[in-house]
Write a protein that holds these residues in place. Structure first.
Motif, PDB file in Angstrom:
ATOM      1  N   ASP A 193       0.825  -1.201   0.000  1.00 36.67           N
ATOM      2  CA  ASP A 193       0.000   0.000   0.000  1.00 36.67           C
ATOM      3  C   ASP A 193       0.864   1.258   0.000  1.00 36.67           C
ATOM      4  OD1 ASP A 193      -2.657   1.196   0.141  1.00 36.67           O
ATOM      5  OD2 ASP A 193      -2.075   1.854   2.152  1.00 36.67           O
ATOM      6  N   LYS A 194       2.033   1.191   0.647  1.00 36.89           N
ATOM      7  CA  LYS A 194       2.898   2.360   0.782  1.00 36.89           C
ATOM      8  C   LYS A 194       3.920   2.490  -0.344  1.00 36.89           C
ATOM      9  CE  LYS A 194       2.816   2.874   5.843  1.00 36.89           C
ATOM     10  NZ  LYS A 194       3.663   2.871   7.058  1.00 36.89           N
ATOM     11  N   ASN A 195       4.200   1.395  -1.046  1.00 33.14           N
ATOM     12  CA  ASN A 195       5.287   1.400  -2.023  1.00 33.14           C
ATOM     13  C   ASN A 195       4.777   1.096  -3.429  1.00 33.14           C
ATOM     14  OD1 ASN A 195       8.003   1.495  -0.303  1.00 33.14           O
ATOM     15  ND2 ASN A 195       6.532   0.213   0.797  1.00 33.14           N
ATOM     16  N   LYS A 196       5.440   1.706  -4.410  1.00 34.10           N
ATOM     17  CA  LYS A 196       5.047   1.564  -5.798  1.00 34.10           C
ATOM     18  C   LYS A 196       5.741   0.355  -6.415  1.00 34.10           C
ATOM     19  CE  LYS A 196       4.718   4.212 -10.118  1.00 34.10           C
ATOM     20  NZ  LYS A 196       5.038   5.501 -10.790  1.00 34.10           N
ATOM     21  N   GLY A 197       4.984  -0.393  -7.223  1.00 37.60           N
ATOM     22  CA  GLY A 197       5.554  -1.542  -7.903  1.00 37.60           C
ATOM     23  C   GLY A 197       5.901  -1.234  -9.351  1.00 37.60           C
ATOM     24  N   ASP A 198       6.747  -2.071  -9.934  1.00 41.56           N
ATOM     25  CA  ASP A 198       7.172  -1.941 -11.324  1.00 41.56           C
ATOM     26  C   ASP A 198       6.510  -3.071 -12.116  1.00 41.56           C
ATOM     27  OD1 ASP A 198       8.531  -2.094 -13.786  1.00 41.56           O
ATOM     28  OD2 ASP A 198      10.338  -1.210 -12.909  1.00 41.56           O
TER      29      ASP A 198
ATOM     30  N   SER B 125      -7.688  -6.545 -12.570  1.00 38.33           N
ATOM     31  CA  SER B 125      -7.139  -5.206 -12.350  1.00 38.33           C
ATOM     32  C   SER B 125      -8.035  -4.339 -11.489  1.00 38.33           C
ATOM     33  CB  SER B 125      -6.902  -4.521 -13.703  1.00 38.33           C
ATOM     34  OG  SER B 125      -8.120  -4.414 -14.431  1.00 38.33           O
ATOM     35  N   HIS B 126      -9.315  -4.695 -11.410  1.00 35.81           N
ATOM     36  CA  HIS B 126     -10.246  -3.893 -10.606  1.00 35.81           C
ATOM     37  C   HIS B 126     -10.102  -4.165  -9.112  1.00 35.81           C
ATOM     38  CE1 HIS B 126     -12.186  -7.798 -10.919  1.00 35.81           C
ATOM     39  NE2 HIS B 126     -12.939  -7.468  -9.870  1.00 35.81           N
ATOM     40  N   LEU B 127      -9.420  -5.265  -8.753  1.00 36.81           N
ATOM     41  CA  LEU B 127      -9.285  -5.606  -7.338  1.00 36.81           C
ATOM     42  C   LEU B 127      -8.251  -4.712  -6.662  1.00 36.81           C
ATOM     43  CD1 LEU B 127      -9.322  -9.509  -7.356  1.00 36.81           C
ATOM     44  CD2 LEU B 127     -11.198  -7.966  -6.796  1.00 36.81           C
ATOM     45  N   SER B 128      -8.428  -4.515  -5.362  1.00 40.63           N
ATOM     46  CA  SER B 128      -7.465  -3.718  -4.604  1.00 40.63           C
ATOM     47  C   SER B 128      -6.171  -4.495  -4.423  1.00 40.63           C
ATOM     48  CB  SER B 128      -8.041  -3.368  -3.233  1.00 40.63           C
ATOM     49  OG  SER B 128      -8.143  -4.531  -2.433  1.00 40.63           O
ATOM     50  N   LYS B 129      -5.106  -3.777  -4.084  1.00 35.71           N
ATOM     51  CA  LYS B 129      -3.835  -4.431  -3.805  1.00 35.71           C
ATOM     52  C   LYS B 129      -3.992  -5.443  -2.675  1.00 35.71           C
ATOM     53  CE  LYS B 129      -0.842  -0.532  -5.114  1.00 35.71           C
ATOM     54  NZ  LYS B 129       0.171   0.438  -4.605  1.00 35.71           N
ATOM     55  N   ALA B 130      -4.756  -5.051  -1.653  1.00 33.87           N
ATOM     56  CA  ALA B 130      -4.928  -5.932  -0.491  1.00 33.87           C
ATOM     57  C   ALA B 130      -5.635  -7.219  -0.877  1.00 33.87           C
ATOM     58  CB  ALA B 130      -5.690  -5.205   0.610  1.00 33.87           C
ATOM     59  N   ASP B 131      -6.697  -7.123  -1.719  1.00 33.76           N
ATOM     60  CA  ASP B 131      -7.424  -8.319  -2.134  1.00 33.76           C
ATOM     61  C   ASP B 131      -6.541  -9.237  -2.970  1.00 33.76           C
ATOM     62  OD1 ASP B 131      -9.714  -7.680  -0.804  1.00 33.76           O
ATOM     63  OD2 ASP B 131     -10.769  -6.873  -2.545  1.00 33.76           O
ATOM     64  N   LEU B 132      -5.747  -8.643  -3.865  1.00 28.91           N
ATOM     65  CA  LEU B 132      -4.846  -9.448  -4.669  1.00 28.91           C
ATOM     66  C   LEU B 132      -3.813 -10.152  -3.795  1.00 28.91           C
ATOM     67  CD1 LEU B 132      -4.254  -7.105  -7.736  1.00 28.91           C
ATOM     68  CD2 LEU B 132      -5.244  -9.400  -7.808  1.00 28.91           C
ATOM     69  N   ALA B 133      -3.247  -9.416  -2.855  1.00 27.95           N
ATOM     70  CA  ALA B 133      -2.239 -10.002  -1.978  1.00 27.95           C
ATOM     71  C   ALA B 133      -2.821 -11.150  -1.173  1.00 27.95           C
ATOM     72  CB  ALA B 133      -1.676  -8.932  -1.038  1.00 27.95           C
ATOM     73  N   GLU B 134      -4.014 -10.942  -0.643  1.00 27.86           N
ATOM     74  CA  GLU B 134      -4.648 -11.979   0.165  1.00 27.86           C
ATOM     75  C   GLU B 134      -4.932 -13.221  -0.681  1.00 27.86           C
ATOM     76  OE1 GLU B 134      -8.261 -12.334   3.411  1.00 27.86           O
ATOM     77  OE2 GLU B 134      -8.483 -10.961   1.728  1.00 27.86           O
TER      78      GLU B 134
ATOM     79  N   LEU C 175      -0.323  -7.316 -12.179  1.00 22.29           N
ATOM     80  CA  LEU C 175      -1.698  -7.808 -12.224  1.00 22.29           C
ATOM     81  C   LEU C 175      -2.696  -6.663 -12.343  1.00 22.29           C
ATOM     82  CD1 LEU C 175      -1.536 -10.634  -9.519  1.00 22.29           C
ATOM     83  CD2 LEU C 175      -1.519 -10.885 -12.007  1.00 22.29           C
ATOM     84  N   GLN C 176      -2.365  -5.520 -11.760  1.00 18.29           N
ATOM     85  CA  GLN C 176      -3.265  -4.378 -11.838  1.00 18.29           C
ATOM     86  C   GLN C 176      -3.094  -3.586 -13.134  1.00 18.29           C
ATOM     87  OE1 GLN C 176      -2.766  -2.159  -8.076  1.00 18.29           O
ATOM     88  NE2 GLN C 176      -4.773  -2.993  -7.526  1.00 18.29           N
ATOM     89  N   SER C 177      -2.093  -3.951 -13.934  1.00 21.02           N
ATOM     90  CA  SER C 177      -1.830  -3.193 -15.156  1.00 21.02           C
ATOM     91  C   SER C 177      -2.731  -3.592 -16.310  1.00 21.02           C
ATOM     92  CB  SER C 177      -0.358  -3.375 -15.570  1.00 21.02           C
ATOM     93  OG  SER C 177      -0.135  -4.700 -16.041  1.00 21.02           O
ATOM     94  N   PHE C 178      -3.416  -4.755 -16.202  1.00 18.35           N
ATOM     95  CA  PHE C 178      -4.292  -5.174 -17.285  1.00 18.35           C
ATOM     96  C   PHE C 178      -5.465  -4.217 -17.413  1.00 18.35           C
ATOM     97  CE2 PHE C 178      -2.475  -9.331 -15.963  1.00 18.35           C
ATOM     98  CZ  PHE C 178      -1.857  -9.651 -17.156  1.00 18.35           C
ATOM     99  N   SER C 179      -5.838  -3.878 -18.620  1.00 15.15           N
ATOM    100  CA  SER C 179      -7.025  -3.040 -18.832  1.00 15.15           C
ATOM    101  C   SER C 179      -8.240  -3.933 -18.990  1.00 15.15           C
ATOM    102  CB  SER C 179      -6.849  -2.176 -20.081  1.00 15.15           C
ATOM    103  OG  SER C 179      -6.869  -2.995 -21.248  1.00 15.15           O
ATOM    104  N   GLU C 180      -9.415  -3.370 -18.745  1.00 16.84           N
ATOM    105  CA  GLU C 180     -10.648  -4.144 -18.897  1.00 16.84           C
ATOM    106  C   GLU C 180     -10.821  -4.603 -20.346  1.00 16.84           C
ATOM    107  OE1 GLU C 180     -12.819  -5.245 -16.631  1.00 16.84           O
ATOM    108  OE2 GLU C 180     -11.391  -4.503 -15.149  1.00 16.84           O
ATOM    109  N   LYS C 181     -10.305  -3.807 -21.299  1.00 20.88           N
ATOM    110  CA  LYS C 181     -10.417  -4.196 -22.708  1.00 20.88           C
ATOM    111  C   LYS C 181      -9.660  -5.478 -22.991  1.00 20.88           C
ATOM    112  CE  LYS C 181     -11.048   0.526 -24.433  1.00 20.88           C
ATOM    113  NZ  LYS C 181     -10.525   1.585 -25.312  1.00 20.88           N
TER     114      LYS C 181
END
Length: 979
Positions: free
Chosen positions: A842-847, A881-890, A973-979
């Motif tokens: 939540d605090k740090n940016k991913g690549d 991609s619509h899921l939160s970071k926390a949900d993905l991590a869990e 995982l969050q980088s995917f677009s809905e398209k």
């Protein structure tokens, strides 16, 4: 499993729009349900995100029609309803930010479901502001529960608190976790027990036995332990349970991974016997409520856990006096809360009939006494509260009569506790007489010492005489009471009780008479084979078991080159023999392949011949009559976590289910040590320095041993003077014992001010978490060094190990922490709590670019889709991609927690079971893809049962990633677009 539809009727009492993110729940005896909503969860740090709702089911159809906003409070964590008042544990605000925690009482005099105004603070500052602000409320003070003794029991997480203050001005500090208690008016705040990790709630039975299902960190993972809390006890976390186990009270059992939350002792006459009179313990991590059936064992218990109900991320539970049980389901609301997830369920036994609970304020005194004589624990505790509110001491004689004549022992005990609270010190003569009844004795003796505000007027001689009672529960009660009475007159008798027994051995395996046990400790990839050879000449069948020990969900393992040797020397290769039965906790049991179907290899990638499986597992063979020996090697296989450890068991029968049997004595019940433990605690509480010094100088070896055991906990100059003087006159054995005590006293724990927290993976070395010098440290160091100089080389080597174990600082220098601590982002996922992971990402940016590479290295691509057009196998990662970071991590750390809802087990009427992803479903047909993407058409009419499938992804898949690498994976995982 308990709780099937044939037994219980379930209704959705409130939905996700009415009660989102329900963290805590409490029912009044009448059925008003108060739900504490925390829309920022355990890791949120915002303000004005919490509230309490009052729910009413006016037509008793199991659904709340009336929902009112009772009060707004931050992070509601505990609720108790008494009359028209609601006692609430909650976070506070300061300078526009979340701050610490208070316990406040709110009033609703006109019964409109809304608090009449601001609450009155009963206990101020019972949380740790620094870590609630910096981390959130996940290890804060957690819940409150009312006992029949009239105390509010407060579950304290290991953030602890500093200088919490009650209404009488009494202050209290708790370093780490434990259970505190306070009177409902905010007076007499004190600790009940200490040494827990993050206990969320306690269950209290009618005899004032206090139970908890909490988790601890044994150095490998977060394993659930079920514990009986005995007043004044030290439960060992994190400083004693590894290396100083004999100085703590052990748990009643440890049961693998989980996360204990709400707790309730159910005693309601409308419930069937198989559920009633049981400790019901919620486990958020397992999404289950578990019954722990306890059986008396000396002053404590043994227990057997049984699954009761499945509730998604269950947070809390309570029951009203008509027998309606209410359960709060967090249901995916995440670590930072949700405004659209979570609900409350109501459970009643099938055939249950509603019976209205009478208005207590309108009842006569005789009617209240009848309710004390009830079979309902809820009715008794609330009738007691009404009697105490009236403060009519003329009822004392009636309560004494009821204590002798009530229908059940529970009601008799309730009468005794009500009498003691109503009459206070005036009840002491009656309590002395009641103590003559063996069935009431422990409670009467306990109550003579229970209230420090007036227990000095109790007759200490009456309590002392029961130190030698035949009932160990009475001996415990007397020891605890004497430790609270501020009178050292009984110290000599207590010292005689404080002689610790010999350490109890780890539990014997249930198959010990016919099982050879081989344990692979933390695996060295260069030496991961365990040689196994065992006599099976008396066996009719052969069972090969791999026990996963404490490992949460097991791991990949194998029997390498398994053979059965016959009398004539011929060897039968078991890789070429069809087994009778093979079951693993996940995946498959395969010849020359691992549980995922890959070629069987060791951690270095070298080919193996053998049988791959997933622990815990059992493989059963029928044996020829002339079989004499089994030989093999045990190993973990490629794809497993390097932290895994196993026990390879050869037996004639399948290993019984039960608690984790790792040989961990901190979860091995030891009733013989409880009386000495509480007697020691009493002496320390009394500050009985002179008495233990006299015993040390007495020449009586037993008294000397007891005195030295108590002195370990007395950091006092007078004690050091006595030890040094005795050392100079002692024989060689006594000198060693004195030096051992001095080693323990050379350091003490830091004078804690609330500015530090040991985090989710503390150092369990002990005996102190943060050893520090005190005024006698240099002097003690000198005595120890002189002793070391007098020893032979071999004796000195042994003594130096004790110096190291006690973390003595003999050179007088202050220890300095590593100047270059490891970067947070470099810490491995395997060494991090899920909450720590969520905070970091939540605090740090991913690549995302780096994450695209990482997803290949951890093997996600083999089971998941990441682009349109790919064959459907596991859940499609490109749609997350619509899921939160926390949900993905869990979902990665705890597979199936937030995603993979389409991944199911389908049990068919012919007995077959299919696991996979539902790709398409109609009324007549289900199309299921297995993990290889192979489709199967299943007729809907043939489905016997549908269950959420255990996610095929290894729960240790990302263990080797660093926090930053994991953050990069999430970014991808969050980088995917809905398209």
């Amino acid at each position: 499993m308990y709780g099937r539809s044939a037994d219980l009727q379930k209704t959705r009492f409130s939905n996700e729009t009415q009660t989102p993110s329900p963290a805590v729940i409490a029912a009044s005896p009448y059925g008003d349900v108060f739900v504490g909503l925390d829309l920022q969860g355990s890791l949120g740090k915002k303000i004005n995100m919490g509230s309490i709702k009052r729910l009413r089911d006016n037509d008793n159809d199991g659904v709340a029609e009336e929902v009112s906003h009772y009060v707004s409070v931050d992070n509601p964590r505990g609720i108790v309803s008494i009359g028209n008042k609601l006692i609430v544990l909650h976070c506070t605000q300061k300078d526009g930010k979340v701050y610490g925690q208070d316990i406040s009482v709110f009033t609703d005099a006109n019964d409109d479901g809304v608090a009449d105004g601001p609450g009155k603070v009963l206990v101020k500052g019972i949380g740790n502001p620094k870590f609630i602000q910096s981390r959130g409320a996940d290890h804060c003070t957690n819940n409150i529960r009312l006992g029949i003794d009239g105390w509010l029991y407060i579950s304290v997480g290991d953030f602890g608190f500093v200088d919490a203050e009650g209404t009488d001005g009494k202050k209290l500090t708790c370093y780490g976790g434990g259970v505190a208690r306070v009177r409902p008016d905010g007076t007499e705040l004190e600790m009940f027990i200490h040494g827990t990790r993050n206990v969320y709630d306690v269950a209290i039975d009618p005899f004032m036995n206090v139970f908890s299902r909490e988790n601890t960190n044994d150095g490998v993972g977060w394993w659930v332990r079920f514990t009986h809390y005995i007043q004044s006890g030290e439960y060992g976390y994190p400083c004693l349970y590894k290396n100083f186990i004999d100085e703590m009270i052990p748990a009643l059992g440890m049961y693998g991974g989980g996360s204990g939350t709400g707790a309730l002792f159910l005693q309601e006459p409308s419930w069937p016997a198989k559920y009633n009179n049981k400790a019901l313990m919620a486990d958020w991590g397992r999404s289950q409520i578990i019954i722990h059936e306890v059986t008396p064992d000396g002053p404590s218990f043994t227990n057997e856990p049984k699954k009761f109900l499945e509730v998604p991320q269950v947070a809390d539970l309570d029951v009203d006096a008509s027998g309606r049980m209410y359960v709060a389901a967090w249901a995916g609301a995440g670590y930072q809360g949700s405004s659209s997830k979570g609900y409350v369920e109501r459970y009643v036994p099938v055939g249950w009939q509603y019976k209205e609970f009478p208005s207590l304020t309108k009842n006569s005194n005789d009617q209240l006494l009848d309710l004390i004589n009830s079979e309902s624990a809820t009715a008794r505790v609330y009738a007691q509260q009404e009697i105490l509110r009236r403060n009519d001491t003329s009822m004392s004689n009636d309560l004494i009569k009821l204590a002798y004549s009530a229908n059940t022992l529970e009601a008799r005990v309730a009468a005794v506790y009500t009498l003691a609270q109503l009459a206070k010190a005036s009840a002491f003569p009656a309590l002395e007489k009641l103590a003559k009844d063996p069935l009431l004795r422990e409670h009467a003796i306990r109550l003579l010492g229970d209230r420090k505000s007036f227990n000095q007027s109790a007759n200490i001689k009456v309590v002392v005489q029961y130190l030698n009672d035949s009932n160990p529960r009475v001996r415990v009660a007397a020891s605890v009471a004497l430790g609270r009475m501020n009178n050292v007159a009984a110290a000599k008798e207590l010292l005689a009780m404080a002689i610790a027994p010999k350490s109890k051995a780890a539990p014997k395996d249930e198959n010990a008479d016919q099982v050879s046990k081989f344990t692979s400790e933390k695996v060295d990839p260069n030496n991961s084979l365990v040689d196994i050879e065992f006599d099976i000449s008396e066996f009719k069948s052969l069972t090969l078991t791999i026990d996963s020990l404490d490992w949460d969900t097991g791991d990949h393992a194998a029997w390498v080159n398994p053979v059965v040797v016959l009398k004539n020397g011929k060897e039968i290769d078991l890789t070429k023999v069809k087994w009778q039965e093979a079951k693993g906790s996940w995946g498959k049991t395969l010849v020359n392949k691992d549980c995922q179907g890959n070629a069987l290899q060791n951690l270095k990638g070298e080919a193996l011949k053998g049988i791959g499986t997933h622990a815990t597992s059992n493989i059963v063979y029928t044996l020829p009559q002339d079989a004499v020996t089994f030989k093999a090697q045990g190993t973990i296989t490629k794809g497993a976590s390097s932290s895994a450890s196993f026990k390879f068991i050869v037996s004639e029968k399948i290993k019984k289910e039960g608690p984790v049997k790792s040989g961990t004595k901190c979860s091995n019940p030891n009733p013989d040590m409880i009386v000495p433990h509480v007697a020691r605690q009493a002496l320390v509480n009394l500050g009985a320095h002179d008495l233990v010094i006299d015993a040390l100088n007495s020449g009586d070896s037993k008294l000397q041993k007891s005195a030295l055991g108590v002195m370990k906990f007395m950091h006092h100059k007078k004690v050091i003077d006595a030890l040094e003087g005795a050392y100079n006159q002692a024989n060689s054995q006594l000198k060693k014992d004195i030096i051992s005590t001095l080693m323990r006293l050379q350091q003490k724990d830091v004078d804690w001010d609330g500015s530090t927290w040991w985090s989710t993976r503390p150092d369990p070395t002990g005996p102190y978490f943060e050893p520090s010098n005190w005024e006698q440290s240099t002097r003690i160091a000198g005595i120890i060094k002189l002793h070391l100089a007098s020893l032979s080389a071999s004796e000195k080597a042994v003594a130096l190990k004790a110096v190291e174990k006690n973390r003595c600082n003999l050179d007088g220098k202050v220890k300095v922490a590593d100047a270059k601590p490891k970067k947070l982002g470099d810490i491995k996922i395997a060494d991090s709590a899920i909450e720590d992971i969520v905070i970091y990402i939540d605090k740090n940016k991913g690549d995302a670019k780096k994450g695209a590479q990482i997803i290949n290295t951890v093997g996600c691509i083999s089971c998941h889709n990441t682009a349109p057009g790919m064959t459907v196998k596991g859940p499609d990662l490109s749609k997350l991609s619509h899921l939160s970071k926390a949900d993905l991590a869990e979902s990665i750390i705890k597979p199936g927690a937030s995603i993979a809802k389409s991944w199911v087990n389908l049990s068919l009427k012919d007995g077959s079971v299919y696991m996979g992803t539902i790709v398409k479903e109609s009324k007549s047909e289900i199309i299921l893809h297995n993990i290889a993407g192979v489709p199967r058409k299943i007729a809907t009419s043939q489905v016997e049962k549908r269950e959420s499938g255990l996610n095929m992804m290894s729960v240790h898949l990302t263990d080797g990633l660093s926090l930053q690498q994991f953050t990069d994976l999430i970014a991808y995982l969050q980088s995917f677009s809905e398209k």
